[in-house]
Design a protein around this motif. Structure first.
Motif, PDB file in Angstrom:
ATOM      1  N   GLY A 199      58.207  36.165  48.386  1.00  0.00           N
ATOM      2  CA  GLY A 199      56.931  36.142  49.090  1.00  0.00           C
ATOM      3  C   GLY A 199      56.190  37.456  49.128  1.00  0.00           C
ATOM      4  N   THR A 200      56.808  38.531  48.645  1.00  0.00           N
ATOM      5  CA  THR A 200      56.136  39.832  48.581  1.00  0.00           C
ATOM      6  C   THR A 200      54.989  39.774  47.579  1.00  0.00           C
ATOM      7  OG1 THR A 200      58.184  41.002  49.115  1.00  0.00           O
ATOM      8  CG2 THR A 200      56.428  42.282  48.073  1.00  0.00           C
ATOM      9  N   GLN A 201      53.848  40.315  47.959  1.00  0.00           N
ATOM     10  CA  GLN A 201      52.698  40.278  47.056  1.00  0.00           C
ATOM     11  C   GLN A 201      52.942  41.126  45.815  1.00  0.00           C
ATOM     12  OE1 GLN A 201      48.937  41.288  48.837  1.00  0.00           O
ATOM     13  NE2 GLN A 201      47.793  41.018  46.942  1.00  0.00           N
ATOM     14  N   ILE A 202      52.574  40.586  44.665  1.00  0.00           N
ATOM     15  CA  ILE A 202      52.632  41.337  43.410  1.00  0.00           C
ATOM     16  C   ILE A 202      51.342  42.135  43.272  1.00  0.00           C
ATOM     17  CG2 ILE A 202      52.680  41.184  40.891  1.00  0.00           C
ATOM     18  CD1 ILE A 202      54.334  38.650  41.151  1.00  0.00           C
ATOM     19  N   ARG A 203      51.484  43.433  43.119  1.00  0.00           N
ATOM     20  CA  ARG A 203      50.312  44.302  42.971  1.00  0.00           C
ATOM     21  C   ARG A 203      50.339  44.903  41.558  1.00  0.00           C
ATOM     22  NH1 ARG A 203      51.720  44.893  48.452  1.00  0.00           N
ATOM     23  NH2 ARG A 203      49.923  44.635  49.843  1.00  0.00           N
ATOM     24  N   ILE A 204      49.502  44.378  40.702  1.00  0.00           N
ATOM     25  CA  ILE A 204      49.499  44.806  39.311  1.00  0.00           C
ATOM     26  C   ILE A 204      48.738  46.118  39.143  1.00  0.00           C
ATOM     27  CG2 ILE A 204      49.729  42.452  38.447  1.00  0.00           C
ATOM     28  CD1 ILE A 204      46.793  42.566  37.679  1.00  0.00           C
ATOM     29  N   ILE A 205      49.117  46.847  38.108  1.00  0.00           N
ATOM     30  CA  ILE A 205      48.463  48.105  37.750  1.00  0.00           C
ATOM     31  C   ILE A 205      48.000  47.990  36.305  1.00  0.00           C
ATOM     32  CG2 ILE A 205      48.791  50.598  37.426  1.00  0.00           C
ATOM     33  CD1 ILE A 205      51.017  50.353  39.601  1.00  0.00           C
ATOM     34  N   LEU A 206      46.734  48.304  36.076  1.00  0.00           N
ATOM     35  CA  LEU A 206      46.153  48.177  34.747  1.00  0.00           C
ATOM     36  C   LEU A 206      46.022  49.536  34.067  1.00  0.00           C
ATOM     37  CD1 LEU A 206      43.269  45.629  35.495  1.00  0.00           C
ATOM     38  CD2 LEU A 206      45.563  45.144  34.635  1.00  0.00           C
ATOM     39  N   ARG A 207      45.727  49.491  32.779  1.00  0.00           N
ATOM     40  CA  ARG A 207      45.443  50.682  31.983  1.00  0.00           C
ATOM     41  C   ARG A 207      44.003  50.587  31.474  1.00  0.00           C
ATOM     42  NH1 ARG A 207      49.617  53.391  30.149  1.00  0.00           N
ATOM     43  NH2 ARG A 207      48.050  55.052  30.250  1.00  0.00           N
ATOM     44  N   PRO A 208      43.390  51.695  31.052  1.00  0.00           N
ATOM     45  CA  PRO A 208      42.006  51.663  30.573  1.00  0.00           C
ATOM     46  C   PRO A 208      41.820  50.745  29.370  1.00  0.00           C
ATOM     47  CG  PRO A 208      42.714  53.923  31.009  1.00  0.00           C
ATOM     48  CD  PRO A 208      43.946  53.070  31.099  1.00  0.00           C
ATOM     49  N   HIS A 209      40.584  50.332  29.146  1.00  0.00           N
ATOM     50  CA  HIS A 209      40.250  49.469  28.000  1.00  0.00           C
ATOM     51  C   HIS A 209      40.751  50.072  26.696  1.00  0.00           C
ATOM     52  CE1 HIS A 209      37.647  46.355  29.762  1.00  0.00           C
ATOM     53  NE2 HIS A 209      37.210  47.293  30.584  1.00  0.00           N
ATOM     54  N   SER A 210      40.583  51.387  26.534  1.00  0.00           N
ATOM     55  CA  SER A 210      40.898  52.050  25.271  1.00  0.00           C
ATOM     56  C   SER A 210      42.375  52.360  25.099  1.00  0.00           C
ATOM     57  CB  SER A 210      40.105  53.361  25.163  1.00  0.00           C
ATOM     58  OG  SER A 210      40.429  54.225  26.252  1.00  0.00           O
ATOM     59  N   GLU A 255      40.436  45.825  44.202  1.00  0.00           N
ATOM     60  CA  GLU A 255      41.692  46.379  44.716  1.00  0.00           C
ATOM     61  C   GLU A 255      42.713  46.694  43.625  1.00  0.00           C
ATOM     62  OE1 GLU A 255      42.648  41.982  44.392  1.00  0.00           O
ATOM     63  OE2 GLU A 255      40.882  43.242  44.785  1.00  0.00           O
ATOM     64  N   VAL A 256      42.433  46.283  42.385  1.00  0.00           N
ATOM     65  CA  VAL A 256      43.387  46.500  41.290  1.00  0.00           C
ATOM     66  C   VAL A 256      43.142  47.878  40.681  1.00  0.00           C
ATOM     67  CG1 VAL A 256      44.206  45.702  39.055  1.00  0.00           C
ATOM     68  CG2 VAL A 256      43.576  44.040  40.819  1.00  0.00           C
ATOM     69  N   PRO A 257      44.132  48.770  40.727  1.00  0.00           N
ATOM     70  CA  PRO A 257      43.934  50.136  40.211  1.00  0.00           C
ATOM     71  C   PRO A 257      44.118  50.214  38.699  1.00  0.00           C
ATOM     72  CG  PRO A 257      46.136  49.938  41.108  1.00  0.00           C
ATOM     73  CD  PRO A 257      45.461  48.608  41.355  1.00  0.00           C
ATOM     74  N   THR A 258      43.541  51.241  38.115  1.00  0.00           N
ATOM     75  CA  THR A 258      43.707  51.545  36.691  1.00  0.00           C
ATOM     76  C   THR A 258      44.283  52.945  36.561  1.00  0.00           C
ATOM     77  OG1 THR A 258      41.841  50.129  36.051  1.00  0.00           O
ATOM     78  CG2 THR A 258      42.543  51.809  34.473  1.00  0.00           C
ATOM     79  N   ALA A 259      45.424  53.059  35.898  1.00  0.00           N
ATOM     80  CA  ALA A 259      46.090  54.350  35.716  1.00  0.00           C
ATOM     81  C   ALA A 259      45.685  54.948  34.377  1.00  0.00           C
ATOM     82  CB  ALA A 259      47.604  54.171  35.792  1.00  0.00           C
TER      83      ALA A 259
END
Length: 272
Positions: A135-146, A172-176
Motif C-alpha cells: 500500500g505504500t505509494q510508488i514515487r517514480i523518478i524520471l530522467r530528461p528527454h535527452s 509532483e514527479v521529479p526529473t533527475a
C-alpha cells in the motif's frame, strides 16, 4: 552565454592539463563518460594501475555526448558512452573498440519492494496513485528527454514512451539531471522507483534495493545466463591516434584479469 555542465567540466580539465604540462597528460589515462559508469571506471582503473602501473584519471560530469566531444578534441583518451557513435562522430576519427554491459534495473528506497511484472511498468509510470504491494505509494523518478536512459526505458519496456510522457505532465514527479542525482534522489524519496544500473548501485554503494522483474532478480548470475534480460550497454570509444596508455587499458579490459575486475563491478563484456 551559459555553458553546459559538460562544457564547464571539459574547459576546467583542459586548463588544468595545460598547467600540469605535456608529460603529465601523456603518462596518465584520462577517461570520462556516462555517469552510471564512473564508479566502475574508478574500481577497474585501480586494478589497471595495480597490474600495469598506468595512472588513471576519471573526468566526471561529462556524460556520453560530452565525453565523445572531449575525446574528439583530444582532452581525454577514452570515452565511455551509453550510446553508440553517430556517423559524423565516427567520420571524425573515433571508433568503438569494446562493448560492456550491465543489468538495467529498477531500484527503490522501499525496504520491501516485492517483484513487479515488466508488462505493468507503463501503467505504474502513468498512474497518479500507483502503490507497492503493502500500500505504500510508488514515487517514480524520471530522467530528461535527452537522457539515454529515457530512450532505453522505451526500448526495453513496450508502452513506456507514452507512460513517461504522461508522468511528465504531473507536477509532483521529479526529473533527475544526472545518474548520480537520480540515485541520490531515489535514496531519499520514500517509496521511490528509479531506473539505474547494477554497476552504479554496486560501485557507489547506494542504499537502494533492486526490484525483481517478472520474478527474476538482477543478480550477476541471472544476468549472465540471460534469465534477467534487461541490459544497458557501455561503449568504449577511442580516437584514431589513441595514446599507448589507452590501448593498454583496452587490452586490460579484454584480459582475464580485466574481465575479473569488471565482474566485481557487476559488469560483463558484451558483443562487439
Amino acid at each position: 552565454m551559459r555553458m553546459s555542465n559538460s562544457s564547464v567540466a571539459i574547459a576546467v580539465f583542459f586548463g588544468c592539463a595545460l598547467a600540469a604540462g605535456p608529460s603529465a597528460a601523456q603518462d596518465t589515462l584520462r577517461i570520462g563518460g556516462t555517469g552510471s559508469a564512473i564508479g566502475m571506471l574508478q574500481q577497474v582503473g585501480d586494478e589497471f594501475t595495480a597490474a600495469t602501473g598506468g595512472k588513471v584519471e576519471i573526468i566526471a560530469s561529462l556524460g556520453s555526448t560530452g565525453a565523445i566531444r572531449a575525446l574528439a578534441d583530444g582532452v581525454i583518451d577514452i570515452a565511455v558512452s551509453a550510446r553508440p557513435l553517430k556517423a559524423d562522430e565516427a567520420a571524425a576519427g573515433l571508433s568503438q573498440v569494446t562493448v560492456l554491459r550491465t543489468a538495467y534495473v529498477l531500484a527503490t528506497s522501499h525496504r520491501s519492494p516485492y517483484a513487479l511484472n515488466s508488462a505493468d511498468l507503463p501503467r505504474i509510470f502513468a498512474a497518479e496513485n500507483a502503490v507497492w504491494a503493502d500500500g505504500t505509494q510508488i514515487r517514480i523518478i524520471l530522467r530528461p528527454h535527452s537522457e539515454t536512459d529515457t530512450a532505453l526505458l522505451g526500448e526495453l519496456f513496450a508502452g513506456m514512451d507514452k507512460a513517461i510522457e504522461a508522468a511528465r505532465r504531473r507536477a509532483e514527479v521529479p526529473t533527475a539531471a544526472t545518474d548520480q542525482d537520480n540515485a541520490a534522489l531515489a535514496e531519499r524519496t520514500p517509496g521511490s522507483l528509479a531506473g539505474t544500473t547494477a554497476t552504479q548501485i554496486k560501485t557507489e554503494h547506494r542504499n537502494l534495493l533492486v526490484v525483481p522483474l517478472d520474478g527474476v532478480a538482477p543478480t550477476l548470475a541471472n544476468f549472465e545466463s540471460g534469465a534477467y534480460r534487461f541490459a544497458k550497454k557501455l561503449y568504449i570509444i577511442v580516437s584514431r591516434n589513441s595514446a599507448p596508455v589507452a590501448q593498454r587499458f583496452v587490452h586490460f579490459l579484454r584480459s582475464p584479469q580485466g574481465v575479473k575486475a569488471l565482474r566485481e563491478t557487476e559488469t560483463l563484456p558484451g558483443v562487439e
